[in-house]
Design an enzyme around this catalytic site. Structure first.
Site, PDB file in Angstrom:
ATOM      1  N   LEU A 195       0.923  -1.207   0.004  1.00 48.57           N
ATOM      2  CA  LEU A 195      -0.085  -0.015  -0.173  1.00 48.57           C
ATOM      3  C   LEU A 195       0.826   1.259   0.092  1.00 48.57           C
ATOM      4  O   LEU A 195       2.009   1.129   0.656  1.00 48.57           O
ATOM      5  CB  LEU A 195      -0.711  -0.064   1.208  1.00 48.57           C
ATOM      6  CG  LEU A 195      -2.038  -1.047   1.285  1.00 48.57           C
ATOM      7  CD1 LEU A 195      -2.852  -0.839   2.718  1.00 48.57           C
ATOM      8  CD2 LEU A 195      -2.992  -0.755   0.215  1.00 48.57           C
ATOM      9  N   ASP A 196       0.572   2.231  -0.625  1.00 44.46           N
ATOM     10  CA  ASP A 196       1.252   3.448  -0.737  1.00 44.46           C
ATOM     11  C   ASP A 196       1.627   4.208   0.766  1.00 44.46           C
ATOM     12  O   ASP A 196       0.725   3.847   1.662  1.00 44.46           O
ATOM     13  CB  ASP A 196       0.654   4.332  -1.648  1.00 44.46           C
ATOM     14  CG  ASP A 196       0.269   4.056  -2.921  1.00 44.46           C
ATOM     15  OD1 ASP A 196       1.474   3.271  -3.505  1.00 44.46           O
ATOM     16  OD2 ASP A 196      -0.568   5.046  -3.850  1.00 44.46           O
ATOM     17  N   LYS A 197       2.480   4.974   0.954  1.00 43.27           N
ATOM     18  CA  LYS A 197       2.782   5.430   2.037  1.00 43.27           C
ATOM     19  C   LYS A 197       1.664   6.073   2.958  1.00 43.27           C
ATOM     20  O   LYS A 197       1.032   5.980   4.061  1.00 43.27           O
ATOM     21  CB  LYS A 197       4.022   6.219   2.144  1.00 43.27           C
ATOM     22  CG  LYS A 197       4.295   7.168   3.656  1.00 43.27           C
ATOM     23  CD  LYS A 197       5.651   7.685   3.492  1.00 43.27           C
ATOM     24  CE  LYS A 197       5.911   8.348   4.839  1.00 43.27           C
ATOM     25  NZ  LYS A 197       7.012   9.284   4.693  1.00 43.27           N
TER      26      LYS A 197
END
Length: 377
Positions: A195-197
């Site tokens: 998942l993106d930050k």
């Protein structure tokens, strides 16, 4: 005054003004000229791959370009940072001699790239970081990742600070050393997908290699259903929309992805409208997005391609501040949350349907917009 990296006058160049402006979501972006090198009709630019070595002749139009800049364009599947890593490791040769980090090309050189980038192994340490574990057994765990937490440190990063505070650090503490799969290597123990930050929500972690491989196969065969909640700028007119646009890396801003290149990888997102809000700060649409594929930034770039960037996602054109300069509001993260994972357990064959509740900062922001919307009805 022309950029020093522009091709000499009279040689091939390509204006990407319209593409640059559209992908940035900015109306009046300045014209940007970058060299776009095309090997399709250049027999001496054909890339050969044999015994782990890529070899080809530099295009004559590359004269004056830095080697790393040229290679990042010539071989799109390798980022400029990885190219620099290859050069520094002595894995790139120019006319038979080891390349230099800031070497300029004259055009026509014989280039050889041996192997793949080999980043220094990271030594992630266990850290006592709180985790919201939605499910756990001896085979896998599903964690509700908060926004602001990286899943793992970046490839090639040797900065101790960047190697801390990640989901991997937290998992090493809570599950113990040796209790995560090794399939993804030392950099990503247990990590099956990302998942993106700034995206929160459910993420699966594998505890052993067999489970990891089975989960990876399930992801590749689209047997794991991933559902996200997002708040987008603007009013999305259709209740249901399927976006089927390929995604590839942006040639201008390498941290971004784009749907505007023909060489992208297939990406499919199904968007369902949950709620439309008309506020004094403009319209917003709350959507549920089910993705068939898992490309980098997929939902963010797909919604941006519709002209509806995710709230808080300034990388893809969302404003930093919503409403008037005096007052208004802002969100210090992307309004994007992995709300649900549904799959068949790879070991027990039990049906799994796990929900990650919307975090408090998103529910509060949404309620504030609903209050504003009610005030203008």
């Amino acid at each position: 005054m022309p950029s020093k990296n522009m091709l000499p006058k009279g040689q091939r160049h390509h204006s990407v003004r319209a593409e640059y402006r559209a992908t940035r979501g900015v109306e009046d972006a300045p014209e940007v000229i970058v060299p776009i090198l095309d090997f399709e009709n250049e027999s001496d630019g054909e890339i050969q791959f044999e015994d782990g070595v890529r070899s080809f002749l530099a295009d004559p139009a590359a004269a004056g370009l830095r080697l790393d800049q040229y290679l990042a364009q010539a071989i799109p599947d390798i980022s400029r940072a990885r190219v620099q890593m290859l050069i520094e490791a002595g894995q790139v040769r120019v006319d038979g001699s080891p390349a230099k980090p800031k070497q300029k090309l004259k055009g026509g050189e014989a280039l050889e790239i041996e192997g793949e980038p080999r980043p220094e192994p990271l030594h992630a340490v266990p850290e006592d970081i709180p985790l919201d574990i939605l499910f756990e057994d001896k085979y896998l765990a599903v964690v509700n990742k908060p926004a602001g937490m990286m899943v793992h440190a970046g490839a090639g990063s040797t900065d101790d600070e960047r190697n801390r505070g990640t989901l991997v650090n937290a998992l090493l503490f809570h599950l113990g050393a040796g209790k995560l799969s090794d399939v993804s290597g030392d950099l990503r123990p247990g990590i099956v997908h990302r998942l993106d930050k700034q995206t929160s929500g459910a993420i699966i972690v594998a505890k052993d290699d067999s489970t990891h491989r089975k989960l990876g196969d399930m992801f590749s065969r689209r047997m794991i259903q991933k559902t996200y909640i997002a708040l987008a700028h603007g009013r999305i007119a259709k209740d249901n929309t399927t976006i089927n646009l390929p995604i590839s890396r942006d040639v201008i801003r390498r941290t971004r992805m784009t749907t505007r290149r023909a060489d992208g990888r297939t990406a499919v997102s199904h968007v369902q409208v949950l709620e439309r809000l008309s506020t004094p700060y403009g319209p917003f649409t709350l959507v549920e997005v089910r993705i068939e594929t898992g490309r980098t930034h997929q939902i963010r770039v797909h919604l941006q391609s519709m002209g509806h960037p995710v709230v808080g996602d300034t990388l893809y054109g969302a404003p930093h501040h919503i409403g008037p300069a005096e007052g208004g509001t802002s969100l210090q993260r992307n309004f994007l949350h992995a709300a649900r994972l549904a799959f068949t357990h790879p070991k027990t064959a039990k049906g799994m349907d796990l929900d990650a509740p919307l975090p408090e900062e998103l529910t509060s922001f949404l309620e504030s917009l609903r209050t504003l919307a009610a005030s203008v009805e």
